[in-house]
Design an enzyme around this catalytic site. Structure first.
Site, PDB file in Angstrom:
ATOM      1  N   ALA A   1       2.823  -0.497   5.202  1.00  0.00           N
ATOM      2  CA  ALA A   1       2.316  -0.549   6.579  1.00  0.00           C
ATOM      3  C   ALA A   1       1.758  -1.916   6.972  1.00  0.00           C
ATOM      4  O   ALA A   1       1.675  -2.234   8.163  1.00  0.00           O
ATOM      5  CB  ALA A   1       1.256   0.528   6.771  1.00  0.00           C
TER       6      ALA A   1
ATOM      7  N   TYR B   1      10.725   9.242   1.692  1.00  0.00           N
ATOM      8  CA  TYR B   1      10.824   8.190   0.669  1.00  0.00           C
ATOM      9  C   TYR B   1      11.502   8.634  -0.631  1.00  0.00           C
ATOM     10  O   TYR B   1      11.629   7.832  -1.556  1.00  0.00           O
ATOM     11  CB  TYR B   1       9.421   7.650   0.357  1.00  0.00           C
TER      12      TYR B   1
ATOM     13  N   ASP C   1       1.559 -15.321   7.298  1.00  0.00           N
ATOM     14  CA  ASP C   1       1.158 -16.713   7.054  1.00  0.00           C
ATOM     15  C   ASP C   1       1.324 -17.083   5.586  1.00  0.00           C
ATOM     16  O   ASP C   1       1.707 -18.209   5.262  1.00  0.00           O
ATOM     17  CB  ASP C   1      -0.304 -16.921   7.473  1.00  0.00           C
TER      18      ASP C   1
ATOM     19  N   HIS D   1       3.572  -4.153   9.510  1.00  0.00           N
ATOM     20  CA  HIS D   1       3.464  -4.023  10.957  1.00  0.00           C
ATOM     21  C   HIS D   1       2.168  -4.597  11.516  1.00  0.00           C
ATOM     22  O   HIS D   1       1.993  -4.649  12.735  1.00  0.00           O
ATOM     23  CB  HIS D   1       3.576  -2.532  11.340  1.00  0.00           C
TER      24      HIS D   1
ATOM     25  N   ARG E   1      12.239   5.194  13.254  1.00  0.00           N
ATOM     26  CA  ARG E   1      10.954   5.898  13.146  1.00  0.00           C
ATOM     27  C   ARG E   1      10.033   5.534  14.318  1.00  0.00           C
ATOM     28  O   ARG E   1      10.493   5.028  15.338  1.00  0.00           O
ATOM     29  CB  ARG E   1      10.343   5.576  11.779  1.00  0.00           C
TER      30      ARG E   1
ATOM     31  N   ASN F   1       8.125  -5.325  -0.297  1.00  0.00           N
ATOM     32  CA  ASN F   1       7.900  -4.180   0.586  1.00  0.00           C
ATOM     33  C   ASN F   1       6.397  -4.111   0.844  1.00  0.00           C
ATOM     34  O   ASN F   1       5.631  -3.681  -0.015  1.00  0.00           O
ATOM     35  CB  ASN F   1       8.396  -2.880  -0.053  1.00  0.00           C
TER      36      ASN F   1
ATOM     37  N   PRO G   1       0.793  -1.232   0.000  1.00  0.00           N
ATOM     38  CA  PRO G   1       0.000   0.000   0.000  1.00  0.00           C
ATOM     39  C   PRO G   1       0.823   1.279   0.000  1.00  0.00           C
ATOM     40  O   PRO G   1       1.845   1.376   0.689  1.00  0.00           O
ATOM     41  CB  PRO G   1      -0.841  -0.108   1.282  1.00  0.00           C
ATOM     42  N   ASN G   2       0.345   2.224  -0.773  1.00  0.00           N
ATOM     43  CA  ASN G   2       0.881   3.590  -0.870  1.00  0.00           C
ATOM     44  C   ASN G   2       2.207   3.696  -1.617  1.00  0.00           C
ATOM     45  O   ASN G   2       2.699   4.793  -1.859  1.00  0.00           O
ATOM     46  CB  ASN G   2       0.998   4.232   0.522  1.00  0.00           C
TER      47      ASN G   2
ATOM     48  N   GLU H   1      12.224  -9.267   2.898  1.00  0.00           N
ATOM     49  CA  GLU H   1      11.468  -8.065   3.278  1.00  0.00           C
ATOM     50  C   GLU H   1      12.353  -6.842   3.058  1.00  0.00           C
ATOM     51  O   GLU H   1      13.517  -6.837   3.476  1.00  0.00           O
ATOM     52  CB  GLU H   1      11.073  -8.169   4.759  1.00  0.00           C
TER      53      GLU H   1
ATOM     54  N   HIS I   1      12.515  -2.360   3.077  1.00  0.00           N
ATOM     55  CA  HIS I   1      11.928  -1.046   3.344  1.00  0.00           C
ATOM     56  C   HIS I   1      12.881   0.026   2.848  1.00  0.00           C
ATOM     57  O   HIS I   1      14.107  -0.121   2.964  1.00  0.00           O
ATOM     58  CB  HIS I   1      11.677  -0.844   4.844  1.00  0.00           C
ATOM     59  N   ILE I   2      12.283   1.086   2.348  1.00  0.00           N
ATOM     60  CA  ILE I   2      13.062   2.222   1.860  1.00  0.00           C
ATOM     61  C   ILE I   2      13.666   2.972   3.043  1.00  0.00           C
ATOM     62  O   ILE I   2      14.852   3.278   3.067  1.00  0.00           O
ATOM     63  CB  ILE I   2      12.141   3.148   1.026  1.00  0.00           C
ATOM     64  N   SER I   3      12.821   3.252   4.014  1.00  0.00           N
ATOM     65  CA  SER I   3      13.281   3.993   5.206  1.00  0.00           C
ATOM     66  C   SER I   3      13.833   3.013   6.243  1.00  0.00           C
ATOM     67  O   SER I   3      13.554   1.808   6.187  1.00  0.00           O
ATOM     68  CB  SER I   3      12.109   4.777   5.804  1.00  0.00           C
TER      69      SER I   3
ATOM     70  N   ARG J   1       6.456   1.044  13.964  1.00  0.00           N
ATOM     71  CA  ARG J   1       7.140   0.525  12.764  1.00  0.00           C
ATOM     72  C   ARG J   1       8.288  -0.422  13.115  1.00  0.00           C
ATOM     73  O   ARG J   1       8.931  -0.989  12.229  1.00  0.00           O
ATOM     74  CB  ARG J   1       7.680   1.679  11.913  1.00  0.00           C
TER      75      ARG J   1
END
Ligand code: DQA
Length: 140
Positions: free
Chosen positions: A77, A23, A87, A80, A107, A74, A10-11, A98, A100-102, A111
């Site tokens: 959200a 980002y 699963d 989390h 943070r 990625n 998402p996003n 997995e 993540h950019i940040s 997160r």
């Protein structure tokens, strides 16, 4: 040649416009062109993005039994919150990394927890879009 799915949650379709101080200012499509050139001859990079948890689960099921050699994921959200995505990763056969950019650990506290990490081969975060390159390298 390895076949790798880059899966964005998402996003992440808003990259380039969304919170650029966190980002960056580059769209994922633009970055993907560069990434595909970089791994030309080494890896075929498939790409799928969805804002819907169920669509991400369906995609993992679709590719997770040999359709690809690995998934760079990625989950945004959902990382989390989503027991269902954790699963799904546990339920498939191909390795998932997995990303993540940040640096999520620098943070907000919510997160810091990942519902996916324990099911994944490894986790890469905090290197900006380069997190994806590092994950693809590692997958190869
Ligand atoms: C993110 C980090 C998540 O906490 C956030 O919800 C995102 C992006 C990252 O790539 O840094 O949507 O996964």
């Amino acid at each position: 040649m390895k076949k790798i799915l880059i899966l964005n949650g998402p996003n992440l379709n808003l990259l380039g416009r969304r919170e650029p101080t966190v980002y960056g200012g580059r769209s994922f499509e633009d970055y993907l062109t560069e990434l595909r050139q970089r791994f030309d001859g080494q890896a075929e990079l498939l790409y799928f993005q969805s804002n819907c948890e169920g669509a991400l689960i369906n995609k993992l099921h679709e590719v997770g039994f040999g359709e690809v050699d690995g998934v760079v994921f990625n989950a945004g959200a959902y990382t989390h919150t989503s027991i269902a995505l954790g699963d799904a990763i546990r339920g498939i056969e191909v390795p998932v990394i997995e990303v993540h950019i940040s640096n999520v650990h620098q943070r907000e506290e919510f997160r810091h927890r990942s519902m996916l990490a324990a099911a994944c081969r490894g986790v890469i975060c905090g290197f900006g879009l380069d997190s994806y390159r590092l994950a693809v390298e590692s997958m190869i």
